[in-house]
Motif scaffolding. Structure first.
Motif, mmCIF file in Angstrom:
data_model
loop_
_atom_site.group_PDB
_atom_site.id
_atom_site.type_symbol
_atom_site.label_atom_id
_atom_site.label_comp_id
_atom_site.label_asym_id
_atom_site.label_seq_id
_atom_site.Cartn_x
_atom_site.Cartn_y
_atom_site.Cartn_z
ATOM 1 N N LYS A 1 0.831 -1.204 0.000
ATOM 2 C CA LYS A 1 0.000 0.000 0.000
ATOM 3 C C LYS A 1 0.866 1.254 0.000
ATOM 4 O O LYS A 1 0.552 2.227 -0.673
ATOM 5 N N LEU A 2 1.946 1.212 0.767
ATOM 6 C CA LEU A 2 2.819 2.376 0.834
ATOM 7 C C LEU A 2 3.490 2.627 -0.506
ATOM 8 O O LEU A 2 3.636 3.768 -0.934
ATOM 9 N N LYS A 3 3.878 1.562 -1.199
ATOM 10 C CA LYS A 3 4.555 1.724 -2.492
ATOM 11 C C LYS A 3 3.608 2.263 -3.563
ATOM 12 O O LYS A 3 4.036 2.971 -4.460
ATOM 13 N N THR A 4 2.319 1.932 -3.455
ATOM 14 C CA THR A 4 1.363 2.426 -4.438
ATOM 15 C C THR A 4 0.665 3.693 -3.957
ATOM 16 O O THR A 4 0.124 4.435 -4.758
ATOM 17 N N LEU A 5 0.672 3.923 -2.678
ATOM 18 C CA LEU A 5 0.150 5.114 -2.008
ATOM 19 C C LEU A 5 -1.126 5.670 -2.625
ATOM 20 O O LEU A 5 -1.109 6.555 -3.463
ATOM 21 N N VAL A 6 -2.229 5.136 -2.170
ATOM 22 C CA VAL A 6 -3.538 5.635 -2.558
ATOM 23 C C VAL A 6 -4.047 6.466 -1.382
ATOM 24 O O VAL A 6 -4.049 6.006 -0.241
ATOM 25 N N ALA A 7 -4.448 7.686 -1.675
ATOM 26 C CA ALA A 7 -4.789 8.646 -0.624
ATOM 27 C C ALA A 7 -5.838 8.124 0.357
ATOM 28 O O ALA A 7 -5.714 8.329 1.555
ATOM 29 N N ASN A 8 -6.854 7.445 -0.148
ATOM 30 C CA ASN A 8 -7.919 7.000 0.754
ATOM 31 C C ASN A 8 -7.475 5.881 1.697
ATOM 32 O O ASN A 8 -8.179 5.548 2.629
#
Length: 163
Positions: A69-76
């Protein structure tokens, strides 16, 4: 006309008062954050984390999911990530991956709103309070990214002219 001018003036006064209150609340939040992230507070937090470590989830699937998740970093997903980093997961084995992801210009470029930046700062603060080996490599890497001319061009999204 005088009534309308008086109403507009009153509305401006109310707006200014609201802005002053927001500024004061933001200042208080910064003071509290500085106190919570001070060296002494971080040591206390890390000691508490060590005592609680056995109660935390060390689930490999959840921890690797956090890293992805951190590597793709989606704001929500940021609020849940802050919650996991600050309380639910034992991410000790992933500290270096988190540092590397935060050095990535792709991750940094995804931050488009002040609220997203604030949430990433909260995530960084949570790791700082929990993991002793996090802050120094993060700062060293961010300094390298910030001072590297090729990194600057990448972060700036520019044409390669350096400015």
């Amino acid at each position: 006309a005088k009534l309308k001018a008086a109403e507009e003036a009153a509305a401006r006064i109310v707006e200014v008062a609201r802005l002053v209150e927001e500024a004061e609340a933001a200042k208080q939040a910064r003071v509290q954050a500085r106190e919570a992230n001070s060296a002494a507070a971080a040591e206390t937090s890390r000691a508490a984390h060590q005592l609680n470590k056995r109660k935390l989830k060390s689930d490999l699937t959840k921890a690797s999911g956090f890293s992805k998740k951190l590597k793709t970093l989606v704001a929500n997903q940021l609020p849940a990530m802050v919650k996991d980093a600050d309380g639910g997961l034992n991410l000790f084995m992933y500290v270096s991956e988190v540092v590397q992801a935060l050095h990535s210009s792709e991750v940094l470029l995804k931050l488009s709103k002040p609220s997203e930046v604030a949430q990433v700062v909260a995530l960084i603060a949570a790791f700082h309070r929990r993991y002793e080996g996090f802050t120094e490599p993060l700062l060293a890497g961010l300094t390298a990214v910030a001072t590297d001319d090729s990194g600057y061009r990448t972060l700036g999204g520019g044409s390669g002219s350096g400015g």
